[in-house]
Design a protein around this motif. Structure first.
Motif, PDB file in Angstrom:
ATOM      1  N   PHE A 143       0.832  -1.196   0.000  1.00 17.59           N
ATOM      2  CA  PHE A 143       0.000   0.000   0.000  1.00 17.59           C
ATOM      3  C   PHE A 143       0.871   1.253   0.000  1.00 17.59           C
ATOM      4  O   PHE A 143       1.937   1.283   0.628  1.00 17.59           O
ATOM      5  CB  PHE A 143      -0.907   0.027   1.227  1.00 17.59           C
ATOM      6  CG  PHE A 143      -2.099  -0.876   1.106  1.00 17.59           C
ATOM      7  CD1 PHE A 143      -3.131  -0.574   0.230  1.00 17.59           C
ATOM      8  CD2 PHE A 143      -2.194  -2.028   1.881  1.00 17.59           C
ATOM      9  CE1 PHE A 143      -4.235  -1.407   0.119  1.00 17.59           C
ATOM     10  CE2 PHE A 143      -3.287  -2.859   1.783  1.00 17.59           C
ATOM     11  CZ  PHE A 143      -4.318  -2.545   0.903  1.00 17.59           C
ATOM     12  N   VAL A 171     -11.112   2.775   1.220  1.00 18.48           N
ATOM     13  CA  VAL A 171     -11.615   1.809   0.240  1.00 18.48           C
ATOM     14  C   VAL A 171     -12.122   0.597   1.012  1.00 18.48           C
ATOM     15  O   VAL A 171     -11.348  -0.094   1.682  1.00 18.48           O
ATOM     16  CB  VAL A 171     -10.523   1.388  -0.762  1.00 18.48           C
ATOM     17  CG1 VAL A 171     -11.078   0.353  -1.737  1.00 18.48           C
ATOM     18  CG2 VAL A 171     -10.001   2.608  -1.520  1.00 18.48           C
ATOM     19  N   PHE A 183     -10.736   1.106  -5.880  1.00 14.57           N
ATOM     20  CA  PHE A 183      -9.558   1.955  -5.976  1.00 14.57           C
ATOM     21  C   PHE A 183      -9.756   3.094  -6.973  1.00 14.57           C
ATOM     22  O   PHE A 183      -9.265   4.205  -6.763  1.00 14.57           O
ATOM     23  CB  PHE A 183      -8.337   1.130  -6.379  1.00 14.57           C
ATOM     24  CG  PHE A 183      -8.074  -0.032  -5.454  1.00 14.57           C
ATOM     25  CD1 PHE A 183      -8.009   0.153  -4.082  1.00 14.57           C
ATOM     26  CD2 PHE A 183      -7.897  -1.313  -5.961  1.00 14.57           C
ATOM     27  CE1 PHE A 183      -7.765  -0.904  -3.231  1.00 14.57           C
ATOM     28  CE2 PHE A 183      -7.645  -2.385  -5.118  1.00 14.57           C
ATOM     29  CZ  PHE A 183      -7.582  -2.182  -3.755  1.00 14.57           C
ATOM     30  N   ALA A 218      -5.759   9.191  -0.345  1.00  9.08           N
ATOM     31  CA  ALA A 218      -6.162   7.816  -0.651  1.00  9.08           C
ATOM     32  C   ALA A 218      -5.042   6.860  -0.278  1.00  9.08           C
ATOM     33  O   ALA A 218      -3.873   7.249  -0.153  1.00  9.08           O
ATOM     34  CB  ALA A 218      -6.507   7.666  -2.130  1.00  9.08           C
ATOM     35  N   VAL A 276      -3.841   3.008  -1.662  1.00 11.89           N
ATOM     36  CA  VAL A 276      -4.133   1.974  -2.666  1.00 11.89           C
ATOM     37  C   VAL A 276      -2.910   1.083  -2.853  1.00 11.89           C
ATOM     38  O   VAL A 276      -1.779   1.463  -2.507  1.00 11.89           O
ATOM     39  CB  VAL A 276      -4.510   2.617  -4.021  1.00 11.89           C
ATOM     40  CG1 VAL A 276      -5.778   3.449  -3.898  1.00 11.89           C
ATOM     41  CG2 VAL A 276      -3.358   3.463  -4.560  1.00 11.89           C
ATOM     42  N   THR A 312      -2.320  -0.455  -9.048  1.00 12.98           N
ATOM     43  CA  THR A 312      -2.973   0.773  -9.531  1.00 12.98           C
ATOM     44  C   THR A 312      -2.011   1.706 -10.240  1.00 12.98           C
ATOM     45  O   THR A 312      -2.314   2.893 -10.384  1.00 12.98           O
ATOM     46  CB  THR A 312      -3.620   1.522  -8.348  1.00 12.98           C
ATOM     47  OG1 THR A 312      -2.590   1.935  -7.432  1.00 12.98           O
ATOM     48  CG2 THR A 312      -4.625   0.651  -7.622  1.00 12.98           C
ATOM     49  N   ARG A 337      -2.901   5.701 -11.327  1.00 12.52           N
ATOM     50  CA  ARG A 337      -2.338   6.809 -10.548  1.00 12.52           C
ATOM     51  C   ARG A 337      -1.608   7.837 -11.399  1.00 12.52           C
ATOM     52  O   ARG A 337      -0.936   8.724 -10.873  1.00 12.52           O
ATOM     53  CB  ARG A 337      -1.386   6.260  -9.482  1.00 12.52           C
ATOM     54  CG  ARG A 337      -2.087   5.514  -8.363  1.00 12.52           C
ATOM     55  CD  ARG A 337      -1.138   5.108  -7.246  1.00 12.52           C
ATOM     56  NE  ARG A 337      -0.236   4.033  -7.629  1.00 12.52           N
ATOM     57  CZ  ARG A 337       1.028   4.182  -7.943  1.00 12.52           C
ATOM     58  NH1 ARG A 337       1.579   5.390  -7.937  1.00 12.52           N
ATOM     59  NH2 ARG A 337       1.771   3.134  -8.261  1.00 12.52           N
TER      60      ARG A 337
END
Length: 297
Positions: free
Chosen positions: A169, A197, A227, A241, A243, A248, A252
């Protein structure tokens, strides 16, 4: 009416090919008496003598000659069905596979996967569907073929799994956000407002659990189910955030990612499928494609 013994099809095929009880018995590794009994059963089942004495040998009846044209292909098809599956002809393959995943997977790995399919198996289509829960029933029912997930204690033990990649993360904010100017410490992180999330609608996540152990809490202003939504909110506000970094990476684009001030355990994203698909050549090929792409992309 009793069900006929289908093993007699193979016996009949060999008898008609050899034209001799003794040679047929040797080919099937049976005794001559056992083969004679099998011939008797075949005569009873077909209502025809099939092989009759002619001098010192046996000759087929018209019914036997008719059956010989039909039995051979039937036996060969049955034997082929019971052999291990061979490699699939990818250029001739026409099939649609359904892959279920969290948002971000398609954006990151979908283009490369489709490009490879177009090169190797142009008749194959992929139906990408969103993963809304952890229910394994769709895999059991074959409504989906493959799924990506983090394997944990809630994962059904019957499923087959293969690790794809490790992830972690990260925090994400809009470009120009105060937290984008350098390393983020815990005080700065907690001073901001956050997006949670929550795929299952829970009001806490792994970061909240980690902070709770420290006697701390963050201020969650918005809960979203995916996400993409979290990143969209972060892109248009000052919200923070959190994620998965690799999962992702394409989503991003244009945002600023930073290391979290509280260490969270990394996770392994795996590929899951039902055991019924284990030996299917086309499914096995697709699993290998996904694994190779996720290992290198």
């Amino acid at each position: 009416m009793s069900t006929p013994d289908l093993n007699l099809l193979l016996t009949l095929d060999v008898l008609l090919a050899e034209g001799s009880v003794a040679r047929a018995a040797a080919r099937l590794q049976l005794s001559p008496s056992a083969m004679s009994r099998a011939l008797t059963r075949l005569r009873q089942a077909t209502g025809d003598p099939l092989l009759v004495r002619a001098g010192r040998g046996l000759v087929p009846t018209p019914r036997a000659l008719e059956l010989r044209q039909r039995i051979g292909p039937l036996v060969e098809e049955a034997l082929a069905a019971l052999r291990p599956a061979t490699e699939v002809d990818l250029r001739q393959l026409r099939r649609t596979f359904t892959l279920r995943s969290r948002d971000g997977f398609v954006e990151n790995f979908g283009p490369a996967l489709l490009a490879r399919l177009q090169r190797e198996a142009p008749g194959v289509r992929i139906h990408f569907v969103p993963k809304l829960d952890r229910d394994s029933q769709p895999l059991r029912e074959a409504s989906i073929d493959l799924e990506t997930a983090v394997v944990d204690a809630d994962t059904s033990p019957e499923l087959r799994t293969r690790a794809l990649f490790r992830d972690r993360f990260v925090g994400v904010v809009r470009a120009g956000h105060p937290l984008s100017r350098g390393p983020v410490d815990l005080d700065e992180y907690l001073a901001g407002q956050h997006i949670l999330v929550s795929h299952q609608g829970h009001d806490h996540g792994p970061m909240d659990d980690a902070l709770q152990e420290l006697g701390l809490a963050r201020q969650v202003m918005a809960l979203v189910s995916g996400f993409s939504a979290a990143l969209a909110l972060a892109r248009g506000s000052d919200l923070i955030a959190m994620v998965p970094e690799r999962h992702t990476s394409n989503l991003r684009a244009g945002l600023h990612a930073f290391n979290l001030p509280v260490a969270l355990a990394p996770m392994t994203i795996s590929l899951l499928w039902h055991p019924r698909m284990e030996a299917d050549p086309a499914h096995r090929w697709l699993r290998q494609c996904v694994h190779e792409l996720c290992s290198t992309t």
